[in-house]
Design an enzyme around this catalytic site. Structure first.
Site, short mmCIF file in Angstrom:
data_model
loop_
_atom_site.label_atom_id
_atom_site.label_comp_id
_atom_site.label_asym_id
_atom_site.label_seq_id
_atom_site.Cartn_x
_atom_site.Cartn_y
_atom_site.Cartn_z
N TYR A 175 -17.57 17.68 -12.69
CA TYR A 175 -15.69 17.69 -13.17
C TYR A 175 -14.86 17.14 -12.39
O TYR A 175 -13.93 16.96 -13.53
CB TYR A 175 -15.91 19.18 -12.47
CG TYR A 175 -14.51 20.40 -13.15
CD1 TYR A 175 -14.63 21.04 -14.39
CD2 TYR A 175 -13.72 20.58 -12.07
CE1 TYR A 175 -14.16 22.12 -14.46
CE2 TYR A 175 -12.46 21.56 -12.44
CZ TYR A 175 -12.95 22.11 -13.91
OH TYR A 175 -11.78 22.97 -14.34
N LYS A 235 -7.17 20.64 -10.79
CA LYS A 235 -7.59 22.02 -10.67
C LYS A 235 -6.56 22.05 -9.54
O LYS A 235 -5.90 22.74 -8.78
CB LYS A 235 -8.21 22.52 -10.58
CG LYS A 235 -9.09 22.40 -12.07
CD LYS A 235 -7.99 23.69 -13.26
CE LYS A 235 -8.00 23.54 -14.51
NZ LYS A 235 -7.38 24.39 -15.48
#
Length: 254
Positions: A156, A163
């Protein structure tokens, strides 16, 4: 059909296809009586979105990496639909190499692009919506995030950092827009098999791990995430401000 959102006009940004979380949110909001408006990035995405929506009048081109495009899109929205009651921001992007291997593989250009599209775009959308006087009183803004913002999720990497920035940005926006009667929140969605997820290396392992850690060993659905979105767009959520709301069947607990 319910009536939780009857009379409300909601702008949905980021529907890619029928499996996308944004479409799950849109479907539930429409069931609850909302009038929906959609943005698309380019002509290729417009074609797939039109097949889902079936009404070209409700589609507006908007590339969130361009301030001029956002401003033009919001001018069209206001001209066609007047003021609106909410915006659902479901847009994120990072170059594939930014998601692979070691975080030290991140590049300056890839990092900047991930933060621009995945994080800054939410702020830009809110900024121009306010400048265009597009939002009604008690309007609601919601964005989509993931627990990779607070945990080092495999494959990720840079998107997790983007995020994290998005969630911090959401809190500052909630503070400053609250004085104008606009509430801002984020939905931390569980792992769902979407086009975005399949771009992550070993995504099937991530999905299996997520399912096994759900409290009932059943993965969350886009409709369940959509239920939270509908709540946040409704007047029932007027006391919910600046929060990250998890909809992942308890995966984040373990």
């Amino acid at each position: 059909m319910g009536n939780l959102l009857e009379g409300k006009k909601i702008l949905v940004m980021g529907v890619a296809n029928r499996r996308s979380i944004a479409w799950g949110c849109a479907s539930v909001m429409q069931e609850q009586g909302a009038q929906l408006i959609y943005t698309y990035q380019n002509e290729r995405l417009k074609k797939s979105l039109l097949k889902l929506v079936g009404d070209e009048e409700r589609l507006v081109e908007c590339d969130v990496s361009s301030d001029e495009s956002i401003q033009a899109a919001f001018s069209i929205v206001k001209e066609r639909f007047g003021t609106i009651d909410g915006i659902v921001h479901a847009i994120a992007f990072a170059p594939k190499q930014e998601l692979e291997g070691n975080i030290l593989n991140s590049t300056r250009a890839g990092f900047a692009q991930a933060l621009d599209v995945s994080s800054y775009s939410f702020l830009a959308v809110a900024k121009f919506a306010v400048e265009k006087e597009l939002l009604n009183e008690n309007a609601s803004l919601a964005t989509l995030t993931y627990m990779g913002s607070t945990r080092a999720i495999p494959s990720y990497n840079t998107m997790g950092i983007a995020k994290a920035a998005l969630e911090a940005e959401m809190r500052y926006m909630a503070r400053d827009l609250g004085a104008q009667g606009i509430r801002v929140n984020a939905i931390s969605a569980g792992a769902v098999k979407t086009l975005a997820v399949t771009g992550i290396k070993d995504h099937s392992k991530l999905l299996d791990m997520s399912q096994n850690r759900a409290v009932d060993c059943v993965s969350v659905t886009t409709s369940q995430i959509g239920g939270m979105c509908a709540f946040l767009m409704s007047d029932l959520s007027t006391g919910v401000v600046g929060d990250v709301l998890y909809v992942d069947k308890g995966v984040h607990l373990i």
